[in-house]
Design a protein around this motif. Structure first.
Motif, PDB file in Angstrom:
ATOM      1  N   VAL A 333       0.834  -1.206   0.000  1.00  0.00           N
ATOM      2  CA  VAL A 333       0.000   0.000   0.000  1.00  0.00           C
ATOM      3  C   VAL A 333       0.868   1.254   0.000  1.00  0.00           C
ATOM      4  N   LEU A 334       1.887   1.261   0.853  1.00  0.00           N
ATOM      5  CA  LEU A 334       2.753   2.434   0.972  1.00  0.00           C
ATOM      6  C   LEU A 334       3.581   2.652  -0.296  1.00  0.00           C
ATOM      7  N   GLY A 335       3.861   1.594  -1.037  1.00  0.00           N
ATOM      8  CA  GLY A 335       4.594   1.742  -2.282  1.00  0.00           C
ATOM      9  C   GLY A 335       3.730   2.277  -3.407  1.00  0.00           C
ATOM     10  N   LYS A 336       2.453   1.904  -3.412  1.00  0.00           N
ATOM     11  CA  LYS A 336       1.547   2.335  -4.481  1.00  0.00           C
ATOM     12  C   LYS A 336       1.021   3.745  -4.262  1.00  0.00           C
ATOM     13  N   ALA A 337       0.875   4.147  -3.008  1.00  0.00           N
ATOM     14  CA  ALA A 337       0.278   5.453  -2.706  1.00  0.00           C
ATOM     15  C   ALA A 337       1.056   6.626  -3.304  1.00  0.00           C
ATOM     16  N   PRO A 338       2.386   6.737  -3.102  1.00  0.00           N
ATOM     17  CA  PRO A 338       3.099   7.864  -3.711  1.00  0.00           C
ATOM     18  C   PRO A 338       3.081   7.831  -5.235  1.00  0.00           C
ATOM     19  N   GLU A 339       3.003   6.634  -5.817  1.00  0.00           N
ATOM     20  CA  GLU A 339       2.877   6.545  -7.273  1.00  0.00           C
ATOM     21  C   GLU A 339       1.579   7.210  -7.720  1.00  0.00           C
ATOM     22  N   CYS A 340       0.497   6.970  -6.986  1.00  0.00           N
ATOM     23  CA  CYS A 340      -0.797   7.572  -7.323  1.00  0.00           C
ATOM     24  C   CYS A 340      -0.777   9.084  -7.107  1.00  0.00           C
ATOM     25  N   LEU A 341      -0.147   9.533  -6.040  1.00  0.00           N
ATOM     26  CA  LEU A 341      -0.039  10.978  -5.802  1.00  0.00           C
ATOM     27  C   LEU A 341       0.694  11.648  -6.956  1.00  0.00           C
ATOM     28  N   LEU A 342       1.781  11.033  -7.403  1.00  0.00           N
ATOM     29  CA  LEU A 342       2.548  11.603  -8.506  1.00  0.00           C
ATOM     30  C   LEU A 342       1.735  11.590  -9.797  1.00  0.00           C
ATOM     31  N   LEU A 343       0.964  10.521 -10.043  1.00  0.00           N
ATOM     32  CA  LEU A 343       0.135  10.462 -11.238  1.00  0.00           C
ATOM     33  C   LEU A 343      -0.953  11.535 -11.218  1.00  0.00           C
ATOM     34  N   LEU A 344      -1.498  11.812 -10.042  1.00  0.00           N
ATOM     35  CA  LEU A 344      -2.475  12.906  -9.933  1.00  0.00           C
ATOM     36  C   LEU A 344      -1.861  14.215 -10.399  1.00  0.00           C
ATOM     37  N   VAL A 345      -0.608  14.445  -9.996  1.00  0.00           N
ATOM     38  CA  VAL A 345       0.076  15.694 -10.342  1.00  0.00           C
ATOM     39  C   VAL A 345       0.414  15.737 -11.829  1.00  0.00           C
ATOM     40  N   THR A 346       0.943  14.653 -12.356  1.00  0.00           N
ATOM     41  CA  THR A 346       1.389  14.658 -13.750  1.00  0.00           C
ATOM     42  C   THR A 346       0.215  14.712 -14.728  1.00  0.00           C
ATOM     43  N   THR A 347      -0.982  14.296 -14.298  1.00  0.00           N
ATOM     44  CA  THR A 347      -2.141  14.323 -15.201  1.00  0.00           C
ATOM     45  C   THR A 347      -2.983  15.576 -15.056  1.00  0.00           C
ATOM     46  N   THR A 348      -2.844  16.299 -13.940  1.00  0.00           N
ATOM     47  CA  THR A 348      -3.676  17.497 -13.734  1.00  0.00           C
ATOM     48  C   THR A 348      -2.861  18.753 -13.421  1.00  0.00           C
ATOM     49  N   PHE A 349      -1.547  18.610 -13.327  1.00  0.00           N
ATOM     50  CA  PHE A 349      -0.630  19.736 -13.155  1.00  0.00           C
ATOM     51  C   PHE A 349      -0.959  20.552 -11.897  1.00  0.00           C
ATOM     52  N   ILE A 350      -1.254  21.843 -12.036  1.00  0.00           N
ATOM     53  CA  ILE A 350      -1.336  22.727 -10.862  1.00  0.00           C
ATOM     54  C   ILE A 350      -2.450  22.303  -9.906  1.00  0.00           C
ATOM     55  N   ASP A 351      -3.593  21.835 -10.440  1.00  0.00           N
ATOM     56  CA  ASP A 351      -4.683  21.380  -9.556  1.00  0.00           C
ATOM     57  C   ASP A 351      -4.241  20.181  -8.736  1.00  0.00           C
ATOM     58  N   GLY A 352      -3.520  19.273  -9.376  1.00  0.00           N
ATOM     59  CA  GLY A 352      -3.019  18.107  -8.664  1.00  0.00           C
ATOM     60  C   GLY A 352      -1.979  18.481  -7.633  1.00  0.00           C
ATOM     61  N   GLN A 353      -1.121  19.435  -7.966  1.00  0.00           N
ATOM     62  CA  GLN A 353      -0.092  19.893  -7.016  1.00  0.00           C
ATOM     63  C   GLN A 353      -0.743  20.423  -5.739  1.00  0.00           C
ATOM     64  N   TRP A 354      -1.734  21.281  -5.917  1.00  0.00           N
ATOM     65  CA  TRP A 354      -2.391  21.856  -4.733  1.00  0.00           C
ATOM     66  C   TRP A 354      -3.190  20.802  -3.966  1.00  0.00           C
ATOM     67  N   ALA A 355      -3.816  19.871  -4.683  1.00  0.00           N
ATOM     68  CA  ALA A 355      -4.583  18.819  -4.009  1.00  0.00           C
ATOM     69  C   ALA A 355      -3.679  17.962  -3.140  1.00  0.00           C
ATOM     70  N   VAL A 356      -2.531  17.566  -3.675  1.00  0.00           N
ATOM     71  CA  VAL A 356      -1.578  16.757  -2.912  1.00  0.00           C
ATOM     72  C   VAL A 356      -1.007  17.561  -1.755  1.00  0.00           C
ATOM     73  N   HIS A 357      -0.767  18.841  -1.991  1.00  0.00           N
ATOM     74  CA  HIS A 357      -0.198  19.697  -0.941  1.00  0.00           C
ATOM     75  C   HIS A 357      -1.185  19.893   0.215  1.00  0.00           C
ATOM     76  N   ARG A 358      -2.466  20.074  -0.114  1.00  0.00           N
ATOM     77  CA  ARG A 358      -3.465  20.335   0.934  1.00  0.00           C
ATOM     78  C   ARG A 358      -3.626  19.148   1.882  1.00  0.00           C
ATOM     79  N   VAL A 359      -3.381  17.951   1.405  1.00  0.00           N
ATOM     80  CA  VAL A 359      -3.502  16.771   2.284  1.00  0.00           C
ATOM     81  C   VAL A 359      -2.146  16.358   2.849  1.00  0.00           C
ATOM     82  N   GLU A 360      -1.151  17.258   2.695  1.00  0.00           N
ATOM     83  CA  GLU A 360       0.210  17.030   3.205  1.00  0.00           C
ATOM     84  C   GLU A 360       0.801  15.740   2.648  1.00  0.00           C
ATOM     85  N   GLY A 361       0.568  15.516   1.351  1.00  0.00           N
ATOM     86  CA  GLY A 361       1.049  14.296   0.726  1.00  0.00           C
ATOM     87  C   GLY A 361       2.557  14.156   0.749  1.00  0.00           C
TER      88      GLY A 361
END
Length: 487
Positions: A333-361
């Motif tokens: 689980v811990l190995g897959k989670a950061p991969e998903c966080l990074l994919l959120l960022v790479t597919t949505t750019f600034i919106d993904g960056q802020w979303a990950v940042h707001r949850v202290e990813g």
């Protein structure tokens, strides 16, 4: 019954909130009482579903009955009772099973409700699918029957939207073979899943936006859970399928006006097992959902970025970090989670960056990287996430205050802890590429990176990919040493 356990926990919280005259999820008073009633209704549905699943599983696992002696008799194809009897008596014979299933499909075409109301006939259909999993003709006949049932909106979102049926459809959709029957069965299974999703969307368009309990219990949410369960099993067996969730989501977004990215994203996030107990079963469900999210975010299609943005909007980042918190010792689980966080960022750019940042990813991942250097997938995907932040919005970077020197030491730790892993070495080479401009090539030379690279290449001297990657990396380090901007 992990979903039931999570629901009972929420029921307890809501009940205490009502007694204390407080608010829950922004609801209070009459609205909260209505939400409680919906939760209790959902509890009844889940208990009934679990009872049916247990009953069906017992029936499916029973050994095949020997066929009666002598040639198989003709049977009345217009009689549901006669069709069921033939399905049952000759279940051990693939040819006779196929004949009976074709007759059942014909009856379903003429009267879907009548076939659906005969629970024993449909259970036998599922049993034949399982017992003759290698018989493409049997699979195809059964899929034709299910497709006819799926034309009924009510049956699609109710009778067919059960975990056992959805799991069966997902299995058949993954059939691989050169025969026309296998290919057609796979295609029909995908069509049935699509019809279930469209029927769910039609109901929403008719009745208006669904409340959280309705979303959680909807046909599409149940479908996403079934897809996640299938991927969790595939992860354990280290296998992959050429077909997946993207065929339903992206496929329908392209052709259906009723199905929207918000519709899918809301139910996708609702399928995340964030309320399930921290157990082995809960961890498997979490891993399956993360694998599903990674597959969806990695899919290519004209609507892939639209769906990714909707997933961010509906809280995918929070769901990811919630699963990390819920399973802090499960390395998968811990190995897959950061991969998903990074994919959120790479597919949505600034919106993904802020979303990950707001949850202290990023801070959460950084904490895990320090604590678990032995967790290979966590280290590789976590460090990729950290290095990606150099291209994030300046306000986010200012708040993160990441230490580039610490990132370098973490990369060196990957070489030290996982020296025999070709995957880890190749990934670490890429990470060094990313850190050159952050800490400077001269700093890498001072830290002995040349020697580390040479040692890794020598250890894996039979691997040409590692040898080439190491050579290119050393050339890049030299280039940045001579001219820091690499041009």
């Amino acid at each position: 019954m992990t979903q039931l356990a999570g629901l009972l926990e929420e029921l307890g919280l809501v009940t205490k909130t009502i007694q204390g005259e407080g608010n829950y999820l922004g609801l209070k008073g009459e609205l909260l009482a209505k939400y409680l009633a919906q939760l209790r209704e959902k509890e009844g549905l889940i208990r009934e579903r679990d009872r049916l699943l247990a009953e069906t599983e017992r029936a499916l696992e029973a050994p095949l009955r020997p066929a009666p002696t002598g040639p198989a008799p003709a049977f009345d194809r217009e009689s549901l009772a006669a069709v069921y009897q033939h399905m049952r008596d000759f279940e051990a014979v693939p040819l006779e099973s196929m004949k009976a299933l074709r007759a059942l499909a014909s009856l379903a075409y003429k009267g879907a409700d009548a076939v659906a109301q005969d629970e024993k006939a449909f259970k036998q259909l599922l049993r034949l699918l399982r017992m003759h999993s290698s018989e493409a003709a049997v699979q195809l006949a059964a899929m034709k029957c299910i497709c006819h049932l799926a034309f009924s909106k009510e049956l699609a979102v109710g009778f067919l939207a059960r975990p056992d049926v959805l799991a069966t459809l997902i299995t058949v959709r993954g059939l691989e073979g050169d025969s026309n029957a296998a290919q057609e069965a796979s295609k029909l299974a995908g069509e049935a899943l699509a019809r279930i999703a469209i029927a769910d969307a039609e109901i929403v368009s008719e009745t208006g936006p669904a409340q959280p309990p309705e979303v959680a219990a909807s046909a599409v949410t149940t479908y996403f859970r079934a897809e996640a369960s299938s991927l969790a099993e595939a992860f354990k067996k280290d296998v992959s399928s050429r077909k997946g969730v993207e065929e339903v989501t992206l496929g329908l977004l392209e052709v259906s006006e009723l199905v929207t990215a918000d519709f899918f994203a809301e139910r996708f996030v609702a399928a995340a097992p964030t309320f399930e107990p921290s157990s082995a079963e809960g961890a498997a469900a979490a891993l399956g959902w993360l694998c599903l999210l990674a597959r969806q975010l990695s899919a290519e299609g004209s609507y892939s970025s639209v769906l990714a943005e909707a997933l961010v909007k509906h809280g995918a980042a929070l769901a990811i970090t919630s699963l990390m918190d819920l399973h802090p010792t499960n390395w998968d689980v811990l190995g897959k989670a950061p991969e998903c966080l990074l994919l959120l960022v790479t597919t949505t750019f600034i919106d993904g960056q802020w979303a990950v940042h707001r949850v202290e990813g990023v801070p959460r991942v950084l904490k895990l990287l320090r604590a678990l250097p032995q967790a290979e997938e966590l280290q590789l995907h976590g460090l990729k996430l950290l290095l990606a932040t150099k291209d994030w919005h300046m306000d986010i970077k200012a708040e993160l205050k990441l230490n580039a020197e610490e990132q370098l030491q973490m990369i060196k730790k990957v070489f030290e802890v996982h020296p025999d892993s070709e995957k880890a070495v190749l990934a670490a080479f890429k990470l060094v590429h990313g850190v050159i401009m952050v800490v400077g090539s001269e700093r890498l030379h001072e830290d002995g990176m040349n020697q580390i690279i040479d040692k890794a290449v020598h250890r894996h001297k039979s691997n040409k990919e590692i040898e080439e990657a190491g050579t290119k990396l050393k050339e890049a380090m030299l280039l940045f040493l001579v001219w820091p901007f690499g041009g």
